[in-house]
Design an enzyme around this catalytic site. Sequence first.
Site, PDB file in Angstrom:
ATOM      1  N   GLY A  92      -3.724  14.456 -11.471  1.00 20.61           N
ATOM      2  CA  GLY A  92      -2.420  13.815 -11.557  1.00 20.61           C
ATOM      3  C   GLY A  92      -2.536  12.423 -12.133  1.00 20.61           C
ATOM      4  N   GLY A  97      -1.257  16.400   3.447  1.00 22.91           N
ATOM      5  CA  GLY A  97      -0.461  15.266   2.996  1.00 22.91           C
ATOM      6  C   GLY A  97       0.156  14.442   4.105  1.00 22.91           C
ATOM      7  N   LYS A 157      10.879  11.752   5.388  1.00 22.36           N
ATOM      8  CA  LYS A 157      10.516  11.884   6.795  1.00 22.36           C
ATOM      9  C   LYS A 157      10.219  10.532   7.441  1.00 22.36           C
ATOM     10  CE  LYS A 157       8.651  16.588   6.448  1.00 22.36           C
ATOM     11  NZ  LYS A 157       9.588  17.216   7.410  1.00 22.36           N
ATOM     12  N   SER A 158      10.319   9.451   6.671  1.00 19.59           N
ATOM     13  CA  SER A 158       9.990   8.129   7.218  1.00 19.59           C
ATOM     14  C   SER A 158      10.839   7.740   8.423  1.00 19.59           C
ATOM     15  CB  SER A 158      10.102   7.068   6.119  1.00 19.59           C
ATOM     16  OG  SER A 158       9.088   7.244   5.156  1.00 19.59           O
ATOM     17  N   GLY A 162       0.540  10.164 -11.959  1.00 24.35           N
ATOM     18  CA  GLY A 162       1.729   9.413 -11.566  1.00 24.35           C
ATOM     19  C   GLY A 162       1.425   8.268 -10.622  1.00 24.35           C
ATOM     20  N   ALA A 213       1.402   8.062  -7.301  1.00 21.65           N
ATOM     21  CA  ALA A 213       0.461   8.354  -6.209  1.00 21.65           C
ATOM     22  C   ALA A 213      -0.963   8.364  -6.725  1.00 21.65           C
ATOM     23  CB  ALA A 213       0.807   9.697  -5.568  1.00 21.65           C
ATOM     24  N   ASP A 263       0.238   2.801   0.043  1.00 24.17           N
ATOM     25  CA  ASP A 263      -0.260   4.137  -0.302  1.00 24.17           C
ATOM     26  C   ASP A 263      -1.787   4.143  -0.406  1.00 24.17           C
ATOM     27  OD1 ASP A 263       2.130   5.529  -0.396  1.00 24.17           O
ATOM     28  OD2 ASP A 263       2.486   5.103  -2.512  1.00 24.17           O
ATOM     29  N   LYS A 313       9.518   2.684  -7.383  1.00 31.21           N
ATOM     30  CA  LYS A 313       8.306   1.937  -7.030  1.00 31.21           C
ATOM     31  C   LYS A 313       7.923   0.889  -8.074  1.00 31.21           C
ATOM     32  CE  LYS A 313       6.230   5.368  -3.969  1.00 31.21           C
ATOM     33  NZ  LYS A 313       4.997   6.101  -3.602  1.00 31.21           N
TER      34      LYS A 313
END
Length: 284
Positions: free
Chosen positions: A128, A248, A16-17, A130, A132, A103, A67
């Site tokens: 989580g 989010g 969506k960037s 990962g 993020a 981020d 990343k």
Amino acid sequence: MNAFAEVIGDPIAQSKSPIMHGFWLEQAGIDGSYGRSHLTTDALPDFFAARRSDPHWRGCNVTLPHKQAVMPLLDRIDPTAQAIGAVNTIVSRDGVLIGHNTDAPGFLEPLRPQLAERHLLRTARILGTGGAARAIAHALWEEGFTLIIAGRDLAKAQALADAFGPQDVHVCTLDTFARPLDFDWGEAGDRLDLVVNATSLGMTGKPPLPIDFSNLPPGAIVYDAIYAPLVTPLLAEAQARGHPTIDGLSMLIGQGRIAFEHFFGAVPPSDPDSEAELRARLTA
């Protein structure tokens, strides 16, 4: 040719960037553009070699799975990105490629009112392990939170915890939060409690995050990094139980706002009307 930036990833069609940055370019009256490029990992060296020589290229955002793969290809890496071990924004300055991680500050943006207050105790339960989760853990550690990191793989949770000091960081398996907890939390008191879903569970097409709300202190803010759907099963249940929630899109917009300033040298509008219109476009 006008200034341009883009987002790279594999896949990339879902990003969506371009909607977000295109809206800000329009609002700021900047004659520029923002696109997307689908790149495999093998294509990254040639891509950056070509972009370096383009004086109109301002840089790119980086999404999965690149990343970490982009880091050896850059000239400089911002200390925050280096500490997190991931780059999600690359800025070109006269052909010099500089890696950033937006981020972490982007995640904190919707929490700024709470972070401006003083608390005897700040605790974050991060679900989580990962990329993020790494950025989120780093951001919250810098804000004085005690961290509880939960992962499906305990070894990965421990590896993430090892990036911080030995005190005030704890690890457990993700299924710990799926089991009922027989504990009297008492009143919320002078503390700030945060529960963050940094997994893909709850995303469209994925099973919901298994969580028993007896594990959440009263008044805990529930923050889901997922934005498709906007109201995940986790957020829906949290809202029904009276917990404050953050979706989010807040993190997406927060990190994008910082990247936009890097690329185009302008601060995106943040007034309520602009924010509402942007959210409408992103969820259309």
